[in-house]
Write an enzyme that holds these catalytic residues in place. Structure first.
Site, mmCIF file in Angstrom:
data_model
loop_
_atom_site.group_PDB
_atom_site.id
_atom_site.type_symbol
_atom_site.label_atom_id
_atom_site.label_comp_id
_atom_site.label_asym_id
_atom_site.label_seq_id
_atom_site.Cartn_x
_atom_site.Cartn_y
_atom_site.Cartn_z
ATOM 1 N N GLU A 227 27.756 12.646 -33.729
ATOM 2 C CA GLU A 227 29.199 12.705 -34.027
ATOM 3 C C GLU A 227 29.491 13.689 -35.153
ATOM 4 O O GLU A 227 30.446 14.462 -35.081
ATOM 5 C CB GLU A 227 29.728 11.310 -34.378
ATOM 6 C CG GLU A 227 29.843 10.393 -33.183
ATOM 7 C CD GLU A 227 30.622 11.034 -32.036
ATOM 8 O OE1 GLU A 227 31.736 11.517 -32.264
ATOM 9 O OE2 GLU A 227 30.099 11.072 -30.905
ATOM 10 N N HIS A 230 29.309 17.211 -33.935
ATOM 11 C CA HIS A 230 30.582 17.663 -33.348
ATOM 12 C C HIS A 230 31.530 18.158 -34.438
ATOM 13 O O HIS A 230 32.249 19.136 -34.262
ATOM 14 C CB HIS A 230 31.279 16.512 -32.617
ATOM 15 C CG HIS A 230 30.762 16.244 -31.229
ATOM 16 N ND1 HIS A 230 30.490 17.237 -30.320
ATOM 17 C CD2 HIS A 230 30.515 15.068 -30.578
ATOM 18 C CE1 HIS A 230 30.084 16.690 -29.181
ATOM 19 N NE2 HIS A 230 30.078 15.380 -29.320
HETATM 20 ZN ZN LIG Z 1 29.552 13.807 -28.041
#
Ligand SMILES: [Zn+2]
Ligand SMILES: [Zn+2]
Length: 307
Positions: A227, A230
């Site tokens: 995460e 990202h």
């Molecule tokens: Zn993802």
């Protein structure tokens, strides 16, 4: 619905002007130079350990989502954050009443993220479950309490701006749901805001014990590094087994490796500019200290390749 993450995916658009060619150009237009990025020997060496993904089986992420991936060049041409002197600390914010074993997981998560991203990582001030109002809670069909993930993002984490924050990951012990019609969600993130929230609830298969401690830890490390990856502009990796693969379920997460593939490592390194060998050595030492054997093996292979 058993989706792993309701993703607030940030799409980067590249603008191509489509001017019509002049029939009688007065002067030659300078040709746009294509930037060639030289691949450092480190990435060439660890590329040997990238393992191609097989064809997705029914229900897996790539079976459900036709993603194109993101090349290193596309990443370099995209808008993404890089640490600056005013914004360079990752924060993990615990929300809830954690058991001693769960507290140990949070401590190890902080340590891991600091190594993974080679950035200072701190535990932000812990919040009590009392900060979640009644209209952002419910009792699930399984009979346990759940918090509305979007409330935590918008009303708690968005407002939280600790010193030099570059990314913030909230962590709850209570289960999460994204909207009334969904059964649950593992986490929710806003990549533009660089904030996310994950729950440890489903990662521990009922209850966290000494026996399932490492399995839960491995999942937590994978999910949080993915995460935050990202947030640093890395899109899903679609060709090789990698921590940046999208996954649709915990079963699928368990089939994915914790290691970033050579291309994703190169993307991360281009912005954060750390010493690749140092990162790899520290990751291996972390896995060894915590008895994460499969994870250690992957790092040892990479270490061997760069010798
Ligand atoms: Zn993802
Ligand atoms: Zn990758």
């Amino acid at each position: 619905m058993r989706k792993l993450f309701l993703l607030a995916i940030v799409l980067f658009y590249s603008c191509h002007s489509s001017k019509k060619e002049d029939k009688q150009p007065l002067k030659k237009q300078p040709r746009k130079e294509k930037v060639v990025y030289i691949e450092a020997p480190y990435f060439k060496a660890v590329k040997n350990n990238d393992v191609a993904l097989g064809k997705p089986t029914a229900g897996q992420w790539l079976d459900m989502h036709k993603e194109k991936g993101q090349s290193f060049e596309q990443f370099m041409n995209s808008k993404h954050i890089v640490p600056t002197k005013d914004s360079n600390i990752i924060y993990v914010k615990p929300i809830g009443n954690f058991t001693d074993l769960q507290k140990k997981q949070i401590k190890l998560l902080r340590e891991y993220l600091a190594i993974f991203f080679q950035l200072e990582t701190k535990i932000a001030e812990k919040a009590s479950n009392d900060i979640i109002p009644n209209n952002a809670r419910r009792i699930s069909t399984e009979g346990h309490e759940q918090f509305l993930a979007g409330y935590i993002l918008d009303d708690i984490l968005k407002e939280e701006k600790p010193e030099k924050r570059i990314a913030l990951m909230g962590l709850t012990e209570v289960d999460l749901y994204p909207k009334p019609e969904w059964n649950y969600v593992f986490g929710l993130a806003s990549y533009s805001q660089k904030i996310g929230v994950s729950s440890i609830y489903r990662l521990q298969d009922g209850k966290l014990t000494e026996e399932n401690f490492n399995l839960c830890l491995s999942r937590l490390l994978k999910i949080c590094s993915h995460e935050i990856g990202h947030m640093f502009g890395l899109h899903h990796c679609v060709e090789v087994n990698c921590a940046m693969n999208g996954t649709n379920s915990l079963v699928e997460t368990d089939t994915k490796v914790i290691r970033l593939c050579s291309v994703c490592q190169r993307k991360l390194n281009s912005g954060i500019n750390y010493d690749n060998n140092k990162r790899l050595t520290e990751l291996a030492a972390f896995f060894q200290r915590n008895n994460l054997k499969d994870e250690l093996q992957l790092m040892e292979k990479d270490l061997k390749s760069i010798q």
